[in-house]
Motif scaffolding. Structure first.
Motif, PDB file in Angstrom:
ATOM      1  N   ARG A 129       0.660  -1.064   0.193  1.00  0.00           N
ATOM      2  CA  ARG A 129       0.126  -0.029  -0.009  1.00  0.00           C
ATOM      3  C   ARG A 129       0.845   1.266   0.014  1.00  0.00           C
ATOM      4  O   ARG A 129       2.160   1.267   0.395  1.00  0.00           O
ATOM      5  CB  ARG A 129      -0.951   0.134   1.219  1.00  0.00           C
ATOM      6  N   THR A 130       0.370   2.446  -0.393  1.00  0.00           N
ATOM      7  CA  THR A 130       0.982   3.791  -0.152  1.00  0.00           C
ATOM      8  C   THR A 130       1.364   3.834   1.195  1.00  0.00           C
ATOM      9  O   THR A 130       0.620   3.695   2.180  1.00  0.00           O
ATOM     10  CB  THR A 130      -0.032   4.774  -0.657  1.00  0.00           C
ATOM     11  N   ALA A 131       2.514   4.017   1.480  1.00  0.00           N
ATOM     12  CA  ALA A 131       2.891   4.327   2.933  1.00  0.00           C
ATOM     13  C   ALA A 131       4.324   5.195   3.102  1.00  0.00           C
ATOM     14  O   ALA A 131       4.964   5.659   1.882  1.00  0.00           O
ATOM     15  CB  ALA A 131       3.426   3.108   3.486  1.00  0.00           C
ATOM     16  N   ALA A 132       4.384   5.715   4.108  1.00  0.00           N
ATOM     17  CA  ALA A 132       5.574   6.519   4.360  1.00  0.00           C
ATOM     18  C   ALA A 132       6.747   5.838   4.988  1.00  0.00           C
ATOM     19  O   ALA A 132       6.345   4.707   5.731  1.00  0.00           O
ATOM     20  CB  ALA A 132       5.218   7.748   5.494  1.00  0.00           C
ATOM     21  N   TYR A 133       7.836   6.169   4.750  1.00  0.00           N
ATOM     22  CA  TYR A 133       9.059   5.426   5.117  1.00  0.00           C
ATOM     23  C   TYR A 133      10.121   6.279   6.192  1.00  0.00           C
ATOM     24  O   TYR A 133      11.190   6.222   6.115  1.00  0.00           O
ATOM     25  CB  TYR A 133       9.822   4.778   4.062  1.00  0.00           C
ATOM     26  N   VAL A 134       9.123   7.188   6.641  1.00  0.00           N
ATOM     27  CA  VAL A 134       9.652   8.230   7.628  1.00  0.00           C
ATOM     28  C   VAL A 134       8.723   8.409   8.814  1.00  0.00           C
ATOM     29  O   VAL A 134       7.834   7.682   8.788  1.00  0.00           O
ATOM     30  CB  VAL A 134       9.579   9.606   6.916  1.00  0.00           C
ATOM     31  N   PRO A 135       9.372   8.948  10.097  1.00  0.00           N
ATOM     32  CA  PRO A 135       8.366   9.123  11.251  1.00  0.00           C
ATOM     33  C   PRO A 135       7.342   9.780  10.747  1.00  0.00           C
ATOM     34  O   PRO A 135       7.346  10.884   9.918  1.00  0.00           O
ATOM     35  CB  PRO A 135       9.286   9.596  12.182  1.00  0.00           C
ATOM     36  N   LEU A 136       6.161   9.607  11.286  1.00  0.00           N
ATOM     37  CA  LEU A 136       4.926  10.417  11.404  1.00  0.00           C
ATOM     38  C   LEU A 136       4.330  10.930  12.666  1.00  0.00           C
ATOM     39  O   LEU A 136       4.436  10.360  13.575  1.00  0.00           O
ATOM     40  CB  LEU A 136       3.829   9.682  10.553  1.00  0.00           C
ATOM     41  N   ASN A 137       3.765  11.998  12.543  1.00  0.00           N
ATOM     42  CA  ASN A 137       3.195  12.659  13.713  1.00  0.00           C
ATOM     43  C   ASN A 137       1.852  12.091  13.603  1.00  0.00           C
ATOM     44  O   ASN A 137       0.955  12.736  12.733  1.00  0.00           O
ATOM     45  CB  ASN A 137       3.360  14.250  13.670  1.00  0.00           C
ATOM     46  N   ASP A 138       1.383  11.206  14.374  1.00  0.00           N
ATOM     47  CA  ASP A 138       0.046  10.763  14.385  1.00  0.00           C
ATOM     48  C   ASP A 138      -1.128  11.818  14.646  1.00  0.00           C
ATOM     49  O   ASP A 138      -2.108  11.466  14.235  1.00  0.00           O
ATOM     50  CB  ASP A 138      -0.098   9.905  15.829  1.00  0.00           C
ATOM     51  N   SER A 139      -0.615  12.816  15.590  1.00  0.00           N
ATOM     52  CA  SER A 139      -1.720  13.947  15.760  1.00  0.00           C
ATOM     53  C   SER A 139      -2.078  14.536  14.398  1.00  0.00           C
ATOM     54  O   SER A 139      -3.253  15.135  14.198  1.00  0.00           O
ATOM     55  CB  SER A 139      -1.385  14.868  16.781  1.00  0.00           C
ATOM     56  N   THR A 161      -0.398  18.876   1.729  1.00  0.00           N
ATOM     57  CA  THR A 161       0.094  19.646   2.549  1.00  0.00           C
ATOM     58  C   THR A 161       0.656  19.137   3.890  1.00  0.00           C
ATOM     59  O   THR A 161       1.730  19.300   4.345  1.00  0.00           O
ATOM     60  CB  THR A 161      -0.462  20.904   2.691  1.00  0.00           C
ATOM     61  N   THR A 162      -0.293  18.124   4.189  1.00  0.00           N
ATOM     62  CA  THR A 162       0.233  17.354   5.441  1.00  0.00           C
ATOM     63  C   THR A 162       1.238  16.404   5.179  1.00  0.00           C
ATOM     64  O   THR A 162       2.308  16.332   5.868  1.00  0.00           O
ATOM     65  CB  THR A 162      -0.958  16.401   6.094  1.00  0.00           C
ATOM     66  N   VAL A 163       1.332  15.836   4.065  1.00  0.00           N
ATOM     67  CA  VAL A 163       2.584  15.122   3.678  1.00  0.00           C
ATOM     68  C   VAL A 163       3.851  15.747   3.429  1.00  0.00           C
ATOM     69  O   VAL A 163       4.794  15.585   4.048  1.00  0.00           O
ATOM     70  CB  VAL A 163       2.055  14.613   2.320  1.00  0.00           C
ATOM     71  N   VAL A 164       3.763  17.041   2.974  1.00  0.00           N
ATOM     72  CA  VAL A 164       4.841  18.001   3.031  1.00  0.00           C
ATOM     73  C   VAL A 164       5.327  18.354   4.430  1.00  0.00           C
ATOM     74  O   VAL A 164       6.766  18.481   4.667  1.00  0.00           O
ATOM     75  CB  VAL A 164       4.403  19.386   2.081  1.00  0.00           C
ATOM     76  N   ASP A 165       4.274  18.539   5.371  1.00  0.00           N
ATOM     77  CA  ASP A 165       4.649  19.089   6.531  1.00  0.00           C
ATOM     78  C   ASP A 165       5.448  17.926   7.282  1.00  0.00           C
ATOM     79  O   ASP A 165       6.550  18.357   8.058  1.00  0.00           O
ATOM     80  CB  ASP A 165       3.291  19.328   7.454  1.00  0.00           C
ATOM     81  N   GLU A 166       5.043  16.601   6.903  1.00  0.00           N
ATOM     82  CA  GLU A 166       5.903  15.583   7.511  1.00  0.00           C
ATOM     83  C   GLU A 166       7.323  15.129   7.082  1.00  0.00           C
ATOM     84  O   GLU A 166       8.231  15.142   7.808  1.00  0.00           O
ATOM     85  CB  GLU A 166       5.302  14.130   7.300  1.00  0.00           C
ATOM     86  N   ILE A 167       7.430  15.504   5.469  1.00  0.00           N
ATOM     87  CA  ILE A 167       8.787  15.467   5.112  1.00  0.00           C
ATOM     88  C   ILE A 167       9.766  16.545   5.506  1.00  0.00           C
ATOM     89  O   ILE A 167      10.640  16.472   5.448  1.00  0.00           O
ATOM     90  CB  ILE A 167       8.603  15.367   3.346  1.00  0.00           C
ATOM     91  N   ARG A 224       8.338  25.655   0.375  1.00  0.00           N
ATOM     92  CA  ARG A 224       9.236  26.826   0.440  1.00  0.00           C
ATOM     93  C   ARG A 224       9.312  27.588   1.706  1.00  0.00           C
ATOM     94  O   ARG A 224      10.134  27.967   2.153  1.00  0.00           O
ATOM     95  CB  ARG A 224       8.665  27.709  -0.806  1.00  0.00           C
ATOM     96  N   ALA A 225       8.044  27.550   2.422  1.00  0.00           N
ATOM     97  CA  ALA A 225       7.728  28.311   3.603  1.00  0.00           C
ATOM     98  C   ALA A 225       8.522  27.367   4.733  1.00  0.00           C
ATOM     99  O   ALA A 225       9.035  28.377   5.622  1.00  0.00           O
ATOM    100  CB  ALA A 225       6.222  28.442   4.058  1.00  0.00           C
ATOM    101  N   ARG A 226       8.638  26.204   4.346  1.00  0.00           N
ATOM    102  CA  ARG A 226       9.105  25.410   5.660  1.00  0.00           C
ATOM    103  C   ARG A 226      10.580  25.109   5.523  1.00  0.00           C
ATOM    104  O   ARG A 226      11.457  24.690   6.363  1.00  0.00           O
ATOM    105  CB  ARG A 226       8.536  24.068   5.825  1.00  0.00           C
ATOM    106  N   ARG A 227      10.935  24.874   3.938  1.00  0.00           N
ATOM    107  CA  ARG A 227      12.398  24.680   3.772  1.00  0.00           C
ATOM    108  C   ARG A 227      12.988  25.457   2.539  1.00  0.00           C
ATOM    109  O   ARG A 227      13.106  24.885   1.579  1.00  0.00           O
ATOM    110  CB  ARG A 227      12.402  23.260   3.406  1.00  0.00           C
ATOM    111  N   PRO A 228      13.162  26.765   2.776  1.00  0.00           N
ATOM    112  CA  PRO A 228      13.604  27.578   1.629  1.00  0.00           C
ATOM    113  C   PRO A 228      14.705  27.117   0.886  1.00  0.00           C
ATOM    114  O   PRO A 228      14.905  27.419  -0.356  1.00  0.00           O
ATOM    115  CB  PRO A 228      13.609  28.708   2.323  1.00  0.00           C
ATOM    116  N   GLU A 229      15.591  26.442   1.774  1.00  0.00           N
ATOM    117  CA  GLU A 229      16.814  26.065   1.145  1.00  0.00           C
ATOM    118  C   GLU A 229      16.892  24.791   0.255  1.00  0.00           C
ATOM    119  O   GLU A 229      17.948  24.566  -0.633  1.00  0.00           O
ATOM    120  CB  GLU A 229      17.904  25.680   2.251  1.00  0.00           C
ATOM    121  N   TRP A 230      15.890  24.254   0.339  1.00  0.00           N
ATOM    122  CA  TRP A 230      15.550  22.829  -0.636  1.00  0.00           C
ATOM    123  C   TRP A 230      15.354  23.117  -1.886  1.00  0.00           C
ATOM    124  O   TRP A 230      14.809  23.977  -2.417  1.00  0.00           O
ATOM    125  CB  TRP A 230      14.569  21.986   0.023  1.00  0.00           C
TER     126      TRP A 230
END
Length: 402
Positions: A79-89, A163-169, A284-290
């Motif tokens: 299934r579609t999944a994240a391979y990074v930690p997630l904030n359950d809230s 956008t929530t996915v972006v917040d996690e990454i 851009r707002a969260r990681r302008p250097e990326w």
């Protein structure tokens, strides 16, 4: 020299072909399970001479071969999944939820960075595989069939999911950038488990079968002055013949929408641009250097992982933001490179480098060189984790030739 003998490549000839070009960015795709748990993987990848890797952080279901891993040969992600930690809230009560597989991206990224490789997060947005989940936000075709694998970007809930996915990454440290796949319209062109389909032959026919008539899209069509019921009937009428096998599917169907066609295209372009702008602005707002790379196609009607962009109309459409790089599909040819340059954004060529998927190691240098001659400033090799020894030798020779 031994690698050249195995692949039939001559680095001196390749160097002549490349003479006069600026050194392009060379990158390769990886899954986290290609590296995590294999103490030798990062060194093997660094030895290829890559400048960077694009490592899957959120990915759809797949079955992948791992030719050299000490613990496994086949990895099945169901299934579609994240391979990074997630904030359950963040996901509690969300209409579209992202599940977590493991934290293997973290281990893989740290290992690769220790070998001097820049790591970019590879994130798939609107191509999803969520067995058993509520698919009410999927694309709906003109017949009323819902595509559970394709999230429709016209829904506010889908924008919120992205956008929530972006917040996690963007909470991850140590990354050089992010690459966005299926970030826009996705449709019927989807290779899922045990496909049984006779689809229209032409790209236009498949585009018609990918037009969305969900409630949100119907509302957008209506607001633009279209008769959504008439549009749906016209699309069905154009598709029934080819699907029944009573008519040939060809480009004559291009005019089937008549005077509705420009408005339909405009509505879909605006919805996709809103979606992409929101995602990129959040990054851009969260990681302008990326650095932000976007999988794209110069054909606006494309509804695949390389989502369609109207390259010439982007400025006229008043889009709010742009990626740093467009990544275009050059698996079969390099035509999409030149066609994408009008967007005014650097273009990187995604080149198929695995024989088992239809690539050809003997022609890799020629294909990569053709894409660079067409205007690409970088090459992304698909896919270092799936590559055989012969594929890897070709990759190494190609990179050395640059």
């Amino acid at each position: 020299a031994d690698a050249d003998r195995r692949t039939g490549l001559d680095r001196r000839q390749a160097a002549i072909l490349m003479d006069g070009m600026a050194r392009p960015v060379t990158a390769a795709y990886l899954y986290p399970w290609d590296v995590a748990g294999d103490p030798d993987a990062a060194q093997r990848l660094a030895a290829l001479g890559l400048a960077e890797v694009t490592l899957a952080a959120v990915y759809h279901a797949t079955r992948a071969v791992t030719p050299r891993h000490p613990r496994h040969r086949i990895v099945t992600a169901e299934r579609t999944a994240a391979y990074v930690p997630l904030n359950d809230s963040r996901w509690r009560g969300a209409p579209i939820a992202l599940s977590k597989a493991d934290d293997s991206f973290i281990e893989a990224a740290e290992t690769l960075r220790a070998r001097g490789l820049d790591v970019h997060a590879w994130v798939v947005f609107n191509h999803v595989d969520r067995p058993g989940d509520d698919h009410r936000f999927g694309v709906v075709n003109a017949y009323g069939d819902r595509y559970p694998w394709a999230l429709c970007p016209s829904y506010d809930e889908v924008v919120s999911y992205a956008t929530t996915v972006v917040d996690e990454i963007t909470e991850l440290d140590g990354l050089a950038g992010i690459e966005l796949e299926a970030c826009g319209w996705y449709g019927v062109d989807h290779m899922c488990a045990h496909d049984k389909a006779t689809l229209p032959d032409s790209a236009h026919g498949r585009h018609l079968l990918s037009l969305c008539f969900c409630s949100a899209c119907v509302a957008s069509f209506t607001a633009a002055g279209l008769d959504a019921d008439r549009l749906r009937r016209d699309v069905r009428a154009a598709l029934d013949g080819p699907l029944h096998g009573t008519e040939t599917d060809d480009t004559s169907g291009v005019n089937v929408l008549g005077e509705q066609a420009p408005t339909v295209a405009g509505v879909r372009r605006a919805l996709a641009e809103r979606f992409r702008d929101t995602v990129i602005e959040r990054i851009r707002a969260r990681r302008p250097e990326w650095r932000v790379a976007l999988h794209a196609s110069p054909n606006p009607a494309t509804t695949t992982a390389f989502t369609g962009l109207d390259m010439d109309a982007r400025d006229r459409a008043g889009h709010r933001t742009s990626p740093d790089t467009l990544v275009v599909n050059c698996w079969t040819d390099h035509d999409s490179v030149a066609a994408s340059l009008s967007a005014g954004i650097p273009v990187h060529a995604n080149v198929l480098a695995v024989a088992g998927l239809g690539g050809d190691p003997y022609t890799l240098i020629g294909r990569g060189q053709a894409a660079l001659r067409a205007g690409a400033t970088g090459v992304r090799l698909y896919h270092a984790g799936l590559a055989s020894d012969r594929d890897r030798s070709a990759m190494s020779s190609f990179i050395a030739a640059l």
